[in-house]
Design a protein around this motif. Structure first.
Motif, PDB file in Angstrom:
ATOM      1  N   GLU A   1      41.364  17.269   3.521  1.00 17.85           N
ATOM      2  CA  GLU A   1      40.216  17.162   4.428  1.00 17.85           C
ATOM      3  C   GLU A   1      39.003  17.903   3.880  1.00 17.85           C
ATOM      4  O   GLU A   1      37.872  17.404   3.926  1.00 17.85           O
ATOM      5  N   ILE A   2      39.237  19.101   3.338  1.00 17.54           N
ATOM      6  CA  ILE A   2      38.139  19.903   2.799  1.00 17.54           C
ATOM      7  C   ILE A   2      37.552  19.237   1.561  1.00 17.54           C
ATOM      8  O   ILE A   2      36.329  19.171   1.382  1.00 17.54           O
ATOM      9  N   ASP A   3      38.414  18.706   0.709  1.00 16.03           N
ATOM     10  CA  ASP A   3      37.930  18.034  -0.496  1.00 16.03           C
ATOM     11  C   ASP A   3      37.183  16.744  -0.175  1.00 16.03           C
ATOM     12  O   ASP A   3      36.235  16.368  -0.884  1.00 16.03           O
TER      13      ASP A   3
ATOM     14  N   PRO B   1      42.141  24.597  -6.813  1.00 17.76           N
ATOM     15  CA  PRO B   1      41.189  25.711  -6.740  1.00 17.76           C
ATOM     16  C   PRO B   1      41.122  26.395  -5.380  1.00 17.76           C
ATOM     17  O   PRO B   1      40.912  27.611  -5.312  1.00 17.76           O
ATOM     18  N   LEU B   2      41.294  25.657  -4.290  1.00 19.94           N
ATOM     19  CA  LEU B   2      41.277  26.295  -2.969  1.00 19.94           C
ATOM     20  C   LEU B   2      42.431  27.287  -2.830  1.00 19.94           C
ATOM     21  O   LEU B   2      42.281  28.348  -2.206  1.00 19.94           O
ATOM     22  N   LEU B   3      43.573  26.959  -3.405  1.00 21.70           N
ATOM     23  CA  LEU B   3      44.731  27.857  -3.343  1.00 21.70           C
ATOM     24  C   LEU B   3      44.522  29.057  -4.258  1.00 21.70           C
ATOM     25  O   LEU B   3      44.924  30.180  -3.927  1.00 21.70           O
ATOM     26  N   VAL B   4      43.863  28.838  -5.394  1.00 23.93           N
ATOM     27  CA  VAL B   4      43.542  29.952  -6.293  1.00 23.93           C
ATOM     28  C   VAL B   4      42.609  30.934  -5.594  1.00 23.93           C
ATOM     29  O   VAL B   4      42.817  32.151  -5.639  1.00 23.93           O
ATOM     30  N   VAL B   5      41.569  30.415  -4.920  1.00 31.06           N
ATOM     31  CA  VAL B   5      40.623  31.284  -4.212  1.00 31.06           C
ATOM     32  C   VAL B   5      41.327  32.053  -3.096  1.00 31.06           C
ATOM     33  O   VAL B   5      41.099  33.256  -2.908  1.00 31.06           O
TER      34      VAL B   5
ATOM     35  N   LEU C   1      33.386  32.130  -5.650  1.00 32.19           N
ATOM     36  CA  LEU C   1      34.428  31.290  -6.238  1.00 32.19           C
ATOM     37  C   LEU C   1      34.357  29.859  -5.713  1.00 32.19           C
ATOM     38  O   LEU C   1      34.500  28.898  -6.485  1.00 32.19           O
ATOM     39  N   LEU C   2      34.145  29.708  -4.421  1.00 28.18           N
ATOM     40  CA  LEU C   2      34.049  28.358  -3.849  1.00 28.18           C
ATOM     41  C   LEU C   2      32.880  27.590  -4.459  1.00 28.18           C
ATOM     42  O   LEU C   2      33.008  26.410  -4.800  1.00 28.18           O
TER      43      LEU C   2
ATOM     44  N   PHE D   1      43.554  30.792   5.680  1.00 30.58           N
ATOM     45  CA  PHE D   1      42.359  30.608   4.863  1.00 30.58           C
ATOM     46  C   PHE D   1      41.896  29.149   4.885  1.00 30.58           C
ATOM     47  O   PHE D   1      40.706  28.870   5.078  1.00 30.58           O
ATOM     48  N   LEU D   2      42.825  28.222   4.720  1.00 30.96           N
ATOM     49  CA  LEU D   2      42.460  26.804   4.720  1.00 30.96           C
ATOM     50  C   LEU D   2      41.986  26.350   6.098  1.00 30.96           C
ATOM     51  O   LEU D   2      41.061  25.534   6.204  1.00 30.96           O
ATOM     52  N   ARG D   3      42.595  26.876   7.151  1.00 30.06           N
ATOM     53  CA  ARG D   3      42.130  26.535   8.503  1.00 30.06           C
ATOM     54  C   ARG D   3      40.710  27.059   8.720  1.00 30.06           C
ATOM     55  O   ARG D   3      39.894  26.411   9.389  1.00 30.06           O
ATOM     56  N   ALA D   4      40.412  28.240   8.171  1.00 28.59           N
ATOM     57  CA  ALA D   4      39.060  28.793   8.300  1.00 28.59           C
ATOM     58  C   ALA D   4      38.052  27.915   7.551  1.00 28.59           C
ATOM     59  O   ALA D   4      36.953  27.649   8.049  1.00 28.59           O
ATOM     60  N   LEU D   5      38.423  27.450   6.359  1.00 31.76           N
ATOM     61  CA  LEU D   5      37.544  26.551   5.607  1.00 31.76           C
ATOM     62  C   LEU D   5      37.359  25.227   6.344  1.00 31.76           C
ATOM     63  O   LEU D   5      36.262  24.645   6.331  1.00 31.76           O
ATOM     64  N   GLN D   6      38.423  24.765   6.987  1.00 31.32           N
ATOM     65  CA  GLN D   6      38.330  23.540   7.787  1.00 31.32           C
ATOM     66  C   GLN D   6      37.334  23.729   8.924  1.00 31.32           C
ATOM     67  O   GLN D   6      36.489  22.870   9.194  1.00 31.32           O
TER      68      GLN D   6
END
Length: 360
Positions: free
Chosen positions: A20-22, A183-187, A215-216, A265-270
């Motif tokens: 979704e983010i990508d 990259p999202l997992l690396v960050v 980084l993002l 972290f991914l939910r926050a980016l979402q």
């Protein structure tokens, strides 16, 4: 490094969040054609929210309105309170990141420089800014009177800090260069390990959020400056700390568990990207506002620098009169600039000051 990333389970939720983010990352291409003043306004609001939220997470009391007022007078370089000093430093570093992210790689030197600049106006931090910690800085719990009642989390010792930071930086650079992990997992992993090390005497939380943005942006998430991730974290602060602790407790163990933090972290980016979508909708700047042909024309101008009607017709196979109508609209909205008239007419990138040349 000690953190074993191969233990991370790529669950359906993690994969769906990344996807979704990508998808939004790719869709931002259409938004990049918005009028510069609208993008600038979105970024200014997001920057104020980011500075206010990130400093409040660490105990500041300044509201976004007070932050905005302070930013309007940053040139004074003199501030009455520690809260104001922290806001000024955060604002300065954010502008550095936005302007120069492509040139700021993740290195020890850059990280220590960013820490120095983050605390540039903080009188209390003058002795240790830009340098790794020399005293233990475990995360503790305090009672209402400010008395420490226990250690919640033990961070790296001052002796181990430099080695662990070098380890983390090497792993991060390698993982991004080799594309061995999304990259999202690396960050996400960089952030949680950075906070587990807690390399500086103070300012670690604020710097971790600055480095996350850096980084993002370096990974191509160009929309990040236009929506505040820090604001999302502030509104879910309890979940933020819980996810950090759940993962940090296991990082140096035989069975590390990155799952709690990565999911948070991914939910926050979402949430960050969804907030931006809503802002755009409210301003009637919906994704896909420009027709596909207009987007093709803009992309062609970006690639070639200049283009004629005949070249657009050849490139897109569109009707010549249709192309003319799209060009007139794009010029009128300051997406493109018209040069010359008649057969010599060609089109170039939008005028930086909103001035169109020639006639539509």
């Amino acid at each position: 490094m000690a953190l074993k990333t191969d233990s991370l389970q790529l669950t359906h939720e993690i994969l769906a969040l990344v996807s979704e983010i990508d998808e939004f990352k790719g869709a931002w291409r259409a938004l990049g054609t918005l009028a510069p003043e609208r993008l600038s306004a979105l970024r200014r609001v997001a920057t104020i929210e980011s500075i206010g939220s990130s400093t409040r997470i660490e105990g500041s009391k300044l509201t976004d309105t007070e932050v905005e007022r302070l930013l309007a007078n940053l040139e004074i370089k003199s501030f009455d309170s520690r809260d104001e000093q922290e806001v000024a430093g955060y604002a300065q570093v954010m502008e550095t990141i936005f302007a120069h992210f492509a040139a700021i790689d993740i290195t020890e030197n850059h990280i220590t420089q960013l820490h120095r600049d983050l605390l540039a106006f903080s009188d209390k931090d003058e002795r240790h800014r830009g340098a790794y910690k020399t005293l233990a800085n475990h995360v503790s719990a305090f009672d209402p009177d400010g008395k420490e009642i226990g250690v919640i989390f033990e961070t790296a010792t001052p002796f181990d800090t430099r080695g662990r930071m070098q380890e983390l930086i090497h792993w991060t650079r390698s993982a991004l260069n080799e594309q061995s992990l999304h990259p999202l997992l690396v960050v996400a992993i960089f952030t949680v390990v950075f906070l587990e090390i807690h390399p500086f005497q103070d300012g670690n939380g604020r710097l971790s959020r600055v480095l996350t943005t850096l980084l993002l942006m370096r990974c191509g998430y160009a929309y990040v400056p236009y929506s505040s991730l820090e604001s999302v974290i502030e509104t879910s602060k309890e979940g933020y700390y819980l996810a950090l602790r759940q993962t940090q407790r296991t990082i140096r163990s035989a069975k590390p568990n990155s799952q709690p933090w990565v999911v948070y972290f991914l939910r926050a980016l979402q949430q960050q990207k969804r907030r931006l979508e809503k802002k755009i909708e409210r301003e009637h700047l919906v994704l896909g506002t420009l027709p596909e042909l207009s987007l093709q024309i803009i992309e062609a101008v970006k690639e070639r620098g200049r283009i004629t009607i005949g070249e657009i017709v050849s490139l897109t196979a569109a009707n010549r009169n249709t192309v003319k109508k799209h060009l007139a609209t794009l010029v009128g909205a300051n997406h493109l600039t018209q040069h010359g008239t008649g057969k010599g007419t060609w089109y170039g990138p939008k005028s930086p000051r909103g001035i169109n040349h020639g006639k539509s």
